[in-house]
Design a protein around this motif. Structure first.
Motif, PDB file in Angstrom:
ATOM      1  N   CYS A  16      42.670 -79.026 -12.767  1.00 27.72           N
ATOM      2  CA  CYS A  16      43.900 -78.929 -11.987  1.00 27.72           C
ATOM      3  C   CYS A  16      44.188 -77.469 -11.658  1.00 27.72           C
ATOM      4  CB  CYS A  16      45.060 -79.526 -12.764  1.00 27.72           C
ATOM      5  SG  CYS A  16      44.938 -81.327 -12.899  1.00 27.72           S
ATOM      6  N   PRO A  17      44.771 -77.231 -10.491  1.00 28.78           N
ATOM      7  CA  PRO A  17      45.120 -75.854 -10.136  1.00 28.78           C
ATOM      8  C   PRO A  17      46.094 -75.265 -11.165  1.00 28.78           C
ATOM      9  CG  PRO A  17      45.369 -77.314  -8.249  1.00 28.78           C
ATOM     10  CD  PRO A  17      45.125 -78.182  -9.445  1.00 28.78           C
ATOM     11  N   TRP A  18      46.035 -73.962 -11.363  1.00 28.47           N
ATOM     12  CA  TRP A  18      46.928 -73.282 -12.288  1.00 28.47           C
ATOM     13  C   TRP A  18      48.367 -73.629 -11.956  1.00 28.47           C
ATOM     14  CZ3 TRP A  18      44.279 -71.645 -16.191  1.00 28.47           C
ATOM     15  CH2 TRP A  18      43.002 -71.135 -16.007  1.00 28.47           C
ATOM     16  N   GLY A  19      49.143 -73.963 -12.965  1.00 30.60           N
ATOM     17  CA  GLY A  19      50.564 -74.241 -12.788  1.00 30.60           C
ATOM     18  C   GLY A  19      50.901 -75.651 -12.336  1.00 30.60           C
ATOM     19  N   SER A  20      49.907 -76.459 -12.038  1.00 29.14           N
ATOM     20  CA  SER A  20      50.208 -77.834 -11.609  1.00 29.14           C
ATOM     21  C   SER A  20      50.403 -78.714 -12.839  1.00 29.14           C
ATOM     22  CB  SER A  20      49.092 -78.386 -10.730  1.00 29.14           C
ATOM     23  OG  SER A  20      47.893 -78.481 -11.461  1.00 29.14           O
ATOM     24  N   MET A  21      51.205 -79.725 -12.674  1.00 21.40           N
ATOM     25  CA  MET A  21      51.477 -80.653 -13.773  1.00 21.40           C
ATOM     26  C   MET A  21      50.930 -82.035 -13.443  1.00 21.40           C
ATOM     27  SD  MET A  21      55.401 -79.598 -14.746  1.00 21.40           S
ATOM     28  CE  MET A  21      55.703 -81.283 -15.133  1.00 21.40           C
ATOM     29  N   CYS A  22      50.413 -82.694 -14.460  1.00 20.64           N
ATOM     30  CA  CYS A  22      49.963 -84.070 -14.260  1.00 20.64           C
ATOM     31  C   CYS A  22      51.182 -84.983 -14.201  1.00 20.64           C
ATOM     32  CB  CYS A  22      49.042 -84.499 -15.397  1.00 20.64           C
ATOM     33  SG  CYS A  22      47.407 -83.779 -15.264  1.00 20.64           S
ATOM     34  N   TRP A  66      42.287 -84.779  -3.279  1.00 14.35           N
ATOM     35  CA  TRP A  66      41.199 -84.482  -4.201  1.00 14.35           C
ATOM     36  C   TRP A  66      40.009 -83.803  -3.538  1.00 14.35           C
ATOM     37  CZ3 TRP A  66      40.401 -89.125  -8.047  1.00 14.35           C
ATOM     38  CH2 TRP A  66      41.554 -89.277  -8.818  1.00 14.35           C
ATOM     39  N   HIS A  67      40.014 -83.638  -2.250  1.00 12.31           N
ATOM     40  CA  HIS A  67      38.893 -82.991  -1.582  1.00 12.31           C
ATOM     41  C   HIS A  67      38.819 -81.496  -1.843  1.00 12.31           C
ATOM     42  CE1 HIS A  67      37.543 -86.042   1.658  1.00 12.31           C
ATOM     43  NE2 HIS A  67      36.572 -85.825   0.812  1.00 12.31           N
ATOM     44  N   LYS A  68      39.955 -80.845  -1.964  1.00 15.79           N
ATOM     45  CA  LYS A  68      39.926 -79.386  -2.099  1.00 15.79           C
ATOM     46  C   LYS A  68      41.116 -78.886  -2.918  1.00 15.79           C
ATOM     47  CE  LYS A  68      42.040 -78.963   2.455  1.00 15.79           C
ATOM     48  NZ  LYS A  68      41.981 -78.322   3.752  1.00 15.79           N
ATOM     49  N   GLY A  69      41.038 -77.616  -3.316  1.00  9.22           N
ATOM     50  CA  GLY A  69      42.138 -76.981  -4.024  1.00  9.22           C
ATOM     51  C   GLY A  69      42.054 -77.042  -5.538  1.00  9.22           C
ATOM     52  N   TRP A  70      40.902 -77.406  -6.084  1.00  9.32           N
ATOM     53  CA  TRP A  70      40.741 -77.472  -7.542  1.00  9.32           C
ATOM     54  C   TRP A  70      40.506 -76.084  -8.120  1.00  9.32           C
ATOM     55  CZ3 TRP A  70      42.060 -81.856  -9.722  1.00  9.32           C
ATOM     56  CH2 TRP A  70      41.954 -83.047  -8.984  1.00  9.32           C
ATOM     57  N   ASN A  71      40.743 -75.933  -9.392  1.00  9.46           N
ATOM     58  CA  ASN A  71      40.431 -74.712 -10.123  1.00  9.46           C
ATOM     59  C   ASN A  71      39.019 -74.883 -10.679  1.00  9.46           C
ATOM     60  OD1 ASN A  71      40.086 -72.699 -11.989  1.00  9.46           O
ATOM     61  ND2 ASN A  71      41.801 -73.293 -13.278  1.00  9.46           N
ATOM     62  N   TRP A  72      38.084 -74.082 -10.188  1.00  6.16           N
ATOM     63  CA  TRP A  72      36.689 -74.172 -10.609  1.00  6.16           C
ATOM     64  C   TRP A  72      36.304 -73.040 -11.559  1.00  6.16           C
ATOM     65  CZ3 TRP A  72      33.582 -78.236  -9.707  1.00  6.16           C
ATOM     66  CH2 TRP A  72      33.996 -79.163  -8.739  1.00  6.16           C
ATOM     67  N   ALA A  73      37.255 -72.339 -12.170  1.00 11.59           N
ATOM     68  CA  ALA A  73      36.988 -71.177 -13.024  1.00 11.59           C
ATOM     69  C   ALA A  73      36.055 -71.507 -14.189  1.00 11.59           C
ATOM     70  CB  ALA A  73      38.303 -70.593 -13.544  1.00 11.59           C
ATOM     71  N   THR A  74      36.113 -72.714 -14.700  1.00 15.55           N
ATOM     72  CA  THR A  74      35.268 -73.096 -15.837  1.00 15.55           C
ATOM     73  C   THR A  74      33.947 -73.716 -15.393  1.00 15.55           C
ATOM     74  OG1 THR A  74      36.219 -75.317 -15.978  1.00 15.55           O
ATOM     75  CG2 THR A  74      37.301 -73.557 -17.262  1.00 15.55           C
TER      76      THR A  74
END
Length: 162
Positions: free
Chosen positions: A51-57, A38-46
């Protein structure tokens, strides 16, 4: 101090009590997340972390099969799973009754003393040398509660799920 592009200071390898790590995992095992770290790699576009594009919960229990996986991986090795038990004075206890005192003060002093280069200096003699270290560890459980309350919480202890 941390030499990385995403953080200049951070905690590393804070020893969590076995029971606290296992209870955290148990409380969150059916919650869902899309990332292990959870420290890095998030999608911050909004403008907020998504969640990063294409990742599934998926359920925590799939992302983190064992309590150790959750405790050590979710915050990039900020915490370390230990076999140490609550009350041992060797691990950070996440939940405790403040009216009974903070058990993490003893833990922080133990590790600050252990880290000193001079073995003949007792922990009680030089409080200034470990003031920042033990104060950070003592406040750590409070910081985790605040962070996880903001992220939504899972279970009765307020651990976040994203």
């Amino acid at each position: 101090q941390a030499d990385s592009s995403w953080r200049r200071e951070r905690i590393l390898h804070v020893p969590l009590c076995k029971e606290d790590c296992e209870e955290w995992w148990e409380d969150c095992r059916d919650s869902v997340t899309c990332k292990e770290n959870w420290h890095k790699g998030w999608n911050w576009a909004t403008g907020t972390n998504r969640c990063p594009w294409g990742s599934m919960c998926r359920p925590f229990s799939e992302i983190f099969p064992q309590p150790k996986d959750l405790c050590e991986k979710i915050w990039s090795n900020s915490y370390r799973y230990t076999p140490e038990r609550r009350g041992s004075g060797r691990c950070i206890q996440m939940w405790f009754d403040p009216a009974q005192g903070n058990p993490n003060v003893v833990v922080a002093k133990y590790y600050a003393w252990k880290k000193r280069s001079s073995p003949d200096v007792a922990p009680e003699r030089d409080h200034a040398g470990c003031a920042l270290q033990w104060s950070v560890l003592v406040l750590l459980p409070l910081a985790l509660v605040v962070v996880t309350e903001v992220t939504g919480g899972c279970g009765s202890r307020g651990w976040g799920s994203l």
